[in-house]
Design an enzyme around this catalytic site. Sequence first.
Site, mmCIF file in Angstrom:
data_model
loop_
_atom_site.group_PDB
_atom_site.id
_atom_site.type_symbol
_atom_site.label_atom_id
_atom_site.label_comp_id
_atom_site.label_asym_id
_atom_site.label_seq_id
_atom_site.Cartn_x
_atom_site.Cartn_y
_atom_site.Cartn_z
ATOM 1 N N CYS A 135 0.883 -1.214 -0.001
ATOM 2 C CA CYS A 135 -0.145 -0.136 0.007
ATOM 3 C C CYS A 135 0.923 1.227 0.037
ATOM 4 O O CYS A 135 1.456 1.524 1.150
ATOM 5 C CB CYS A 135 -0.877 -0.058 1.140
ATOM 6 S SG CYS A 135 -1.928 1.540 1.455
ATOM 7 N N CYS A 138 -0.332 3.918 2.042
ATOM 8 C CA CYS A 138 -0.106 3.936 3.410
ATOM 9 C C CYS A 138 1.249 4.126 3.909
ATOM 10 O O CYS A 138 1.441 4.836 5.028
ATOM 11 C CB CYS A 138 -0.725 2.488 3.856
ATOM 12 S SG CYS A 138 -2.203 1.779 3.483
ATOM 13 N N ASP A 139 2.123 3.613 3.104
ATOM 14 C CA ASP A 139 3.604 3.511 3.689
ATOM 15 C C ASP A 139 4.493 4.428 2.869
ATOM 16 O O ASP A 139 5.570 4.749 3.171
ATOM 17 C CB ASP A 139 4.126 2.115 3.525
ATOM 18 C CG ASP A 139 3.234 1.164 4.440
ATOM 19 O OD1 ASP A 139 2.961 1.768 5.421
ATOM 20 O OD2 ASP A 139 2.958 0.288 4.016
#
Length: 313
Positions: A135, A138-139
């Site tokens: 992701c 997300c990261d």
Amino acid sequence: MKEYTRCLIVGSGPAGYTAAIYAGRANLKPLLYCGMLQGGQLTQTTIVENFPGYPEGVDANQMMLDLRQQAEKFGAELRDGEIVKADFSQTPYKLTTDRGLEIEAETVIIATGASAKYLGLPDEEKYKGMGVSACATCDGFFYRKKVVAVVGGGDTACEEATYLAGLCKKVYLIVRKPYLRASEIMQKRVMDNPKIEILFEHNAVGLYGNNGVEGVHLVEHKGEANERCYDLRVEGFFLAIGHKPNSDVFQKWVDTDAVGYIMTVPGTTQTRMPGVYAAGDVADPNYRQAVVAAASGCKAALEAERYLSKIGK
């Protein structure tokens, strides 16, 4: 053995836990089965920085533990285990756990999530949370001004590469085929971005690094006469080869798209079965974000409460 509940929640990610919080506060005494991965996919990452209310970020496992405790505070009963069979032919609906317990439920909230697809390399598991991610949204923040690689050739891979290019020093897009499968507009965005370099006809066969990912082992023209093996230094390795919704148990009873995402009535979490709702990534092919999943869990619980009130249960 049989058991009865007014509200059964299947899955323990942000959607499932939030549904349990709202259903508990509504005095539905919900029963939640956590599934294979207690806390959901989010527990596979480290720090969450994009969930509202945590300006300094929060440990992902701690956040899910907080949600779990909040659900229990409001009367939700949380259990380990999976739902392995569903029968929605009549109400109350019948669901069977992996231990053989049959549960009769007036309402069901499906929050089983979606599992990211991986290449199947042992190194992916070894470096998970240490440079391997599925992701970028997300990261990606953790890889600002660094060199990263994205695996995939579809729209998702191109979107992830474009997003990362806005943060990172350089992005390699590793594509197994000699072409991109993405839509024309996404292909153009990638090809026009000076920070993205596409490596066509490349296979990632391993990763290396001491305390995290430091590079990827690549094979160009695999299996051909001009096959070439070499190492490429990267600090982040992002998988963008798709997700598989965890909807198999329910597909006989609810509508799904071609991939398996559960389809709901637009603007709601309602499936085609009365009293059956789908929340979180199992019904979301577009966003796959914790805050969106949590919001849909809230919606599902509110809709379940209204349904039970309507039928007088």
